[in-house]
Design a protein around this motif. Structure first.
Motif, PDB file in Angstrom:
ATOM      1  N   ASP A 275       5.570  11.880   0.979  1.00 56.14           N
ATOM      2  CA  ASP A 275       5.024  10.781   1.789  1.00 56.14           C
ATOM      3  C   ASP A 275       3.572  11.057   2.166  1.00 56.14           C
TER       4      ASP A 275
ATOM      5  N   ASP B 227      13.992   2.504   0.871  1.00 57.07           N
ATOM      6  CA  ASP B 227      13.832   3.587   1.839  1.00 57.07           C
ATOM      7  C   ASP B 227      15.061   3.788   2.722  1.00 57.07           C
TER       8      ASP B 227
ATOM      9  N   MET C 153      12.072   7.363   5.680  1.00 54.71           N
ATOM     10  CA  MET C 153      10.648   7.505   5.981  1.00 54.71           C
ATOM     11  C   MET C 153      10.425   7.655   7.484  1.00 54.71           C
TER      12      MET C 153
ATOM     13  N   ILE D 115       4.438   7.229   9.030  1.00 61.18           N
ATOM     14  CA  ILE D 115       4.052   6.925   7.645  1.00 61.18           C
ATOM     15  C   ILE D 115       4.018   5.416   7.438  1.00 61.18           C
TER      16      ILE D 115
END
Ligand SMILES: Cc1cc2nc3c(=O)[nH]c(=O)nc-3n(C[C@H](O)[C@H](O)[C@H](O)COP(=O)(O)OP(=O)(O)OC[C@H]3O[C@@H](n4cnc5c(N)ncnc54)[C@H](O)[C@@H]3O)c2cc1C
Lengths: 243, 443
Positions: B385, B400, B403, B407
């Motif tokens: 990331d 996802d 995450m 980010i």
């Protein structure tokens, strides 16, 4: 194009049956209490299967309107399927007189009233198929569901009499006894997955039953045996059970 | 009644109360219960978008409402899946304007993820073809939005992962086709630089995607096969196909593509297979005409292939980097293949330009790989990331499951604007998923 009339077309089972017959190239007449709710299904069937599809208002409890309803259909059906039903918790129904009247009125009186009108027409025409969806709950009254069950029992008796009466007029009468079915009506109940059918299974079994001119069908074969056992339990024992 | 629910990656699995509806009246009554909830389509996103304590499933809300066969305009309820739409439109000479790599997704999911296909560089994303969306807001109000009407709500709903409301109806434009077949060209590329050159050389092709062999090191690093396609015209077909150009032959067994993950037994068997495929069975260029199904949906022929990753599940890592960041692409891919945690194959695609609020596509390179969940994976993905962020890229929310919020906020340039619109239409965060709780830090 043969035409099927579906009484109670907004129910999950009604939708599945409408799709099945549309896929088999039947014209479809959808009937339910609130015809506006039918318009998505109507466009769906017409566009998807390239068939003629109509929708109209029908209220099982409004017995007086039934004659008129049938008279004003855009075309007369070759098959009439009676799907509508009304089920609420038995305790609740027994505590509310109007609910009791509605349960019996919808599941028995309403069904018999409309099918009687259709039967007379089919008998005159010497053709046609009548399908009634009753319930395994009608095979023996149980404390948990006897008000609904008794109305469905009445419906079973009505259909078998009708079958007997219409036999000589070449009119076919099919009784469908689904066990548990996964629908919005049963969404909140914890149903045993193995015993529970999907609406599309009901539709497929019903279509087969119509094609093969069956008298009574169970959607899942084992229900026949389960109910046989339940029917055989002697009353002195049965009344003590919690079923 | 709670039951276990997860999306395509089988990670995470949560306990949830999932509700269904076929009629709008039922949906309205479900929304009257004052609970946080999220809409869910066919559960083909990979991670935790579309998961919540209370899920409103659209799978039974799936009716075709209108199909203008003259102008190619289609309108349906949000739960209808693309496979059913194709069954209706293809025989009439129309195709989906944009389709993902599986046809088992709902129209609502297509809008909420603002999906892209192999033709992004030519046709943009799904929402570029959407003319009208009907949705139900947190207040219970039904609103119709279009690119002009309630513009802010429209753009926040496209790619908005269900956070603006429940999409109930979508009207969108279709693409005219002459046949149900695709003229396909497959070109072998020596390495990563070569495949990027080929993308440039063949950018006039409507459909393009490349499969990269991640096992090859050295000068063959990034060795791949570029797959290109155009809708075939009648003249491209055989005499037999010409008799019914818009009807596919009865579904015959589709051969299992070599990248099929559940057969990826170990690194060595795949290495051998890739070696054979690239060298023996693969000419430098193959040209043929194929039905559209195996071209667009090679994996759909095998239902539930996702289970091949086992009970712990997997995450798919898909990011996009700006066109100028070719070196970044190499660096990230190298890091992944040196770690050996990811799949043996990666899918590479070049996106065209796109203006968007929260949608994933952005002009540049996008790469997608599967990572089976195992110890150390999430730390490694956190490192990736950072690289993606550093190269100016971002991660696809639809894939996802892990995450970190910082980010997200840093990599989506319009995230704040998006959050403002969501707050305007849903001040109490009524619509909220496991993902939105993680990323947007709602209640
Ligand atoms: C094999 C495979 C290949 C794929 N290839 C691609 C690809 O090439 N390109 C691409 O872009 N994606 C791709 N995807 C991802 C997939 O297209 C998206 O995740 C899509 O959103 C899934 O749709 P769904 O109906 O399953 O929605 P779900 O997975 O159920 O939900 C996805 C999101 O949409 C929201 N949502 C769903 N319905 C509604 C609604 N009615 N109203 C509001 N919000 C709603 C949910 O809240 C959730 O946030 C692929 C997925 C798989 C499994």
């Amino acid at each position: 194009m043969p035409v099927v009339l579906i009484l109670g077309a907004t129910s999950d089972i009604g939708v599945a049956i409408a799709k099945k017959f549309a896929a088999e190239k039947y014209g479809v007449i959808l009937a339910s209490r609130n015809p506006e709710q039918l318009s998505p299904l109507k466009s769906d069937l017409a566009i998807r299967f390239g068939i003629d599809c109509y929708s109209c208002q029908f209220d099982a409890m409004d017995f007086g309107s039934h004659q008129n309803f049938y008279q004003s259909l855009p075309v007369k059906p070759d098959i009439a399927i009676c799907i509508f039903g009304y089920m609420k918790d038995n305790e609740f129904v027994s505590a509310h007189p109007d609910e009791l009247v509605r349960t019996i009125g919808t599941n028995f009186t309403g069904a018999a009233s409309i099918l009687n009108i259709i039967a007379r027409d089919f008998s005159k025409r010497k053709s046609g198929t009548i399908v009634g969806i009753s319930s395994v709950a009608g095979l023996r009254g149980r404390q948990s569901n006897y008000i609904y069950g008794s109305a469905k029992a009445g419906f079973i008796a009505y259909l078998s009499g009708l079958r007997n009466r219409l036999f000589r007029d070449q009119v076919h009468v099919l009784t469908v006894l689904p066990g548990f079915v996964n629908t919005s009506m049963t969404e909140d109940l914890q149903l045993p997955p193995l015993l529970t059918a999907q609406p599309v299974e009901v539709a497929v079994a019903l279509y087969k039953g119509v094609s093969k001119k069956k008298n009574t069908i169970y959607v899942k074969w084992f229900w026949k045996w389960i109910m046989l056992i339940i029917k055989m339990i002697p009353e002195p024992i049965f009344k003590k059970l919690r079923l | 009644m709670k039951k276990s629910v997860s999306n395509w990656g089988n990670y995470p699995v949560i306990e949830s109360d999932e509700r269904f509806f076929t009629l709008k009246e039922k949906l309205n009554s479900l929304l009257k219960e004052d609970k946080q909830l999220i809409a869910r389509g066919n559960g083909r996103c990979y991670g935790d978008a579309g998961l919540a304590d209370q899920i409103i499933s659209t799978v039974k809300f799936d009716k075709v409402l209108a199909f203008d066969t003259t102008n190619g305009i289609f309108e349906c309820q949000s739960g209808l899946t693309l496979d059913k739409i194709l069954d209706v439109i293809v025989p009439k000479g129309w195709f989906l304007p944009v389709t993902p790599g599986t046809k088992f997704i709902s129209v609502g999911g297509a809008v909420a993820s603002d999906i892209h296909g192999k033709n992004h560089h030519v046709d943009g994303s799904f929402s570029n073809h959407v003319m009208e969306i009907e949705l139900i807001l947190a207040s219970g109000e039904t609103i119709i939005c279009t690119p002009e009407l309630h513009h802010d709500l429209f753009t926040a709903t496209c790619g908005g992962m269900g956070l603006t409301g429940i999409i109930t109806r979508v009207k969108f434009g279709l693409k005219k086709i002459e046949t149900a077949y695709i003229k396909q060209k497959q070109v072998k590329a020596r390495n990563l630089d070569h495949v990027l050159e080929l993308f440039e050389e063949y950018k006039h092709y409507t459909y393009s995607v490349a499969w990269i062999d991640c096992l090859k090191k050295g000068s063959h690093f990034g060795r791949s096969i570029l797959i290109l396609g155009e809708h075939a015209s009648k003249d491209d077909l055989t005499e037999k196909q010409k008799t019914a150009p818009l009807v596919l032959p009865i579904k015959k067994q589709v051969s299992i593509p070599f990248f099929f993950p559940s057969f990826v037994l170990n690194k060595w068997s795949v290495q051998l297979f890739n070696f054979l495929y690239y060298n023996k069975n693969f000419k430098n260029e193959i040209n043929n005409v194929v039905p559209y199904e195996p071209f667009f949906y090679p994996l759909d022929a095998i239902l539930n292939w996702n289970r091949g990753y086992g009970r712990k599940g997997f995450v798919q890592y898909q990011f996009v980097l700006p066109l100028s960041q070719k070196d970044g692409l190499t660096a990230i891919l190298q890091k992944i293949s040196s770690k050996g945690l990811g799949s043996f194959l990666a899918v590479l695609k070049v996106f065209g330009k796109q203006e968007s609020l929260i949608s994933f596509p952005d002009e540049g390179y996008t790469l997608a790989l599967d990572f089976p969940v195992r110890k150390g994976l999430f730390d490694f993905l956190d490192e990736l990331d950072q690289m993606v962020l550093q190269f100016g890229g971002r991660i696809y929310l639809s894939k996802d499951a892990r995450m970190k919020p910082e980010i997200f906020w840093k990599s989506y340039p319009h995230a704040v604007e998006f959050a403002d619109i969501v707050r305007k239409y849903d001040p109490g965060s009524r619509f909220s998923s496991v993902q939105s709780k993680r990323l947007l830090q709602t209640k």
